[in-house]
Design an enzyme around this catalytic site. Structure first.
Site, PDB file in Angstrom:
ATOM      1  N   ASP A 101      70.965  68.723  51.890  1.00 33.64           N
ATOM      2  CA  ASP A 101      70.151  69.692  51.152  1.00 33.64           C
ATOM      3  C   ASP A 101      71.082  71.055  51.788  1.00 33.64           C
ATOM      4  OD1 ASP A 101      68.680  71.700  49.907  1.00 33.64           O
ATOM      5  OD2 ASP A 101      67.398  72.131  51.592  1.00 33.64           O
ATOM      6  N   SER A 102      71.240  71.837  51.086  1.00 34.64           N
ATOM      7  CA  SER A 102      71.902  73.335  51.511  1.00 34.64           C
ATOM      8  C   SER A 102      71.394  73.796  52.827  1.00 34.64           C
ATOM      9  CB  SER A 102      71.701  74.244  50.310  1.00 34.64           C
ATOM     10  OG  SER A 102      70.326  74.644  50.288  1.00 34.64           O
ATOM     11  N   TYR A 146      72.666  77.467  48.456  1.00 33.29           N
ATOM     12  CA  TYR A 146      73.479  76.920  47.142  1.00 33.29           C
ATOM     13  C   TYR A 146      73.198  77.593  45.825  1.00 33.29           C
ATOM     14  CZ  TYR A 146      75.281  72.844  49.888  1.00 33.29           C
ATOM     15  OH  TYR A 146      75.953  72.014  50.783  1.00 33.29           O
ATOM     16  N   CYS A 164      68.101  68.541  47.198  1.00 33.25           N
ATOM     17  CA  CYS A 164      68.456  69.899  46.808  1.00 33.25           C
ATOM     18  C   CYS A 164      68.403  70.009  45.367  1.00 33.25           C
ATOM     19  CB  CYS A 164      69.645  70.469  47.311  1.00 33.25           C
ATOM     20  SG  CYS A 164      70.260  71.817  46.836  1.00 33.25           S
ATOM     21  N   ASN A 165      67.455  70.809  44.653  1.00 37.06           N
ATOM     22  CA  ASN A 165      67.385  70.932  43.219  1.00 37.06           C
ATOM     23  C   ASN A 165      68.748  71.546  42.468  1.00 37.06           C
ATOM     24  OD1 ASN A 165      64.309  70.865  42.069  1.00 37.06           O
ATOM     25  ND2 ASN A 165      64.235  70.992  44.162  1.00 37.06           N
ATOM     26  N   THR A 166      69.292  72.763  43.335  1.00 37.73           N
ATOM     27  CA  THR A 166      70.443  72.940  42.849  1.00 37.73           C
ATOM     28  C   THR A 166      71.689  72.146  42.581  1.00 37.73           C
ATOM     29  OG1 THR A 166      69.982  75.356  43.724  1.00 37.73           O
ATOM     30  CG2 THR A 166      72.285  74.846  43.016  1.00 37.73           C
ATOM     31  N   GLU A 201      63.278  79.600  55.009  1.00 36.91           N
ATOM     32  CA  GLU A 201      64.223  79.519  55.860  1.00 36.91           C
ATOM     33  C   GLU A 201      63.683  80.361  57.113  1.00 36.91           C
ATOM     34  OE1 GLU A 201      66.951  77.550  56.423  1.00 36.91           O
ATOM     35  OE2 GLU A 201      66.991  76.530  54.439  1.00 36.91           O
ATOM     36  N   CYS A 219      62.410  73.787  43.649  1.00 35.64           N
ATOM     37  CA  CYS A 219      63.229  74.110  44.759  1.00 35.64           C
ATOM     38  C   CYS A 219      62.750  73.317  46.159  1.00 35.64           C
ATOM     39  CB  CYS A 219      63.609  75.352  45.267  1.00 35.64           C
ATOM     40  SG  CYS A 219      64.471  75.778  46.693  1.00 35.64           S
ATOM     41  N   HIS A 255      62.426  73.845  49.045  1.00 38.38           N
ATOM     42  CA  HIS A 255      62.212  75.204  50.029  1.00 38.38           C
ATOM     43  C   HIS A 255      60.647  75.357  49.771  1.00 38.38           C
ATOM     44  CE1 HIS A 255      66.207  75.340  51.006  1.00 38.38           C
ATOM     45  NE2 HIS A 255      65.772  76.111  52.111  1.00 38.38           N
TER      46      HIS A 255
END
Length: 276
Positions: free
Chosen positions: A13-14, A45, A76-78, A156, A190, A192
């Protein structure tokens, strides 16, 4: 290691949000070894160009391959939205699983009205990957989307409740849930976002079904392992290894919130995945 089935599953993941997927994998596949890589030096990202995200995802995957993984999970969705195609092609026949299609499948299964909301990063929403995936399953579905980039920062930082988180949720979500034709299902697009689920639920109301793609992704991984004969045959509990590109202390502190278990800084290995 000659037996591919006993190799680890690589997850990246980012940053730290993908640990929600890692947690679901740990629950669904307790005998598997897992290697998690968080590219914390270069997050988020979601504000980067598709070309940059693809480059970062390729570098992360290359590093995981150096650990001899048997599968790559893009938590990571992006990165799933823009890089799963190039990564799948580059890593053949190694399985590559993203979070977009499992999340879309769960969203379609959850809705009763056919109206589905999707929230994610700017890049995920702009790229329209969820909309395409949902319409592939149900062409008549009404999909509305909203970018919620600040949610990543709040997650985060560990700011998952309180006035700031609630104010951000109201600002982002109120326009999405106005009027009679509001979605009855909201896909948390996402990794997160699940740690903000309580505050999101407070804002959208108890009648809206929240969909977290982590559990559905874990099921997709389990199915792919079985299909390709890659499921571990060991009986003991698998190991979990944490890698990060910046700040082991912060990764451990915030990552523990996502993982639901204490992560010690000494258990986080700092790595440099940038091309030399």
């Amino acid at each position: 290691m000659s037996d591919k089935s006993e190799r680890a599953i690589g997850v990246f993941d980012s940053g730290i949000g993908g640990i929600t997927v890692l947690k679901a994998l740990r629950a669904a596949l307790p005998h598997e070894d897992l290697v998690y890589l968080g590219d914390t030096a270069r997050l988020p990202y979601g504000t980067k160009s598709p070309e940059t995200v693809t480059a970062y995802a390729t570098q992360a995957t290359k590093h995981l391959m150096e650990h001899g993984v048997k599968m790559v999970v893009i938590a990571c969705n992006t990165a799933s939205a823009v890089a799963i195609g190039p990564l799948t092609e580059a890593l053949k026949p190694l399985p590559v699983i993203g979070v977009i299609e499992p999340g879309a499948k769960a969203g379609v299964a959850a809705t009763k009205s056919g109206r589905i909301g999707v929230i994610g990063t700017e890049a995920t929403v702009r790229g329209g990957a969820y909309m395409r995936a949902i319409h592939a399953l149900d062409p008549k579905a009404q999909v509305t989307q909203a970018p919620c980039g600040l949610f990543v920062t709040l997650a985060e930082e560990g700011w998952t409740s309180g006035e700031v988180a609630e104010a951000a949720a109201k600002r982002y979500l109120a326009p999405l849930f106005k009027g009679r034709n509001a979605p009855d299902t909201l896909v948390l697009g996402c990794t997160h976002f699940p740690v903000l689920a309580r505050i999101i639920k407070k804002v959208v109301g108890k009648n809206v079904k929240l969909v977290d793609s982590a559990a559905t992704t874990a099921k997709a991984v389990e199915a792919a392992l079985a299909e390709q004969g890659l499921a571990s045959r060991r009986r003991g509990k698998g190991k979990t290894r944490f890698l990060a590109t910046d700040s082991a202390e912060r990764f451990a502190r915030v990552g523990g919130i996502f993982f639901g278990e204490t992560i010690r800084p000494k258990d986080v290995e700092l790595v440099d995945i940038r091309p030399s």
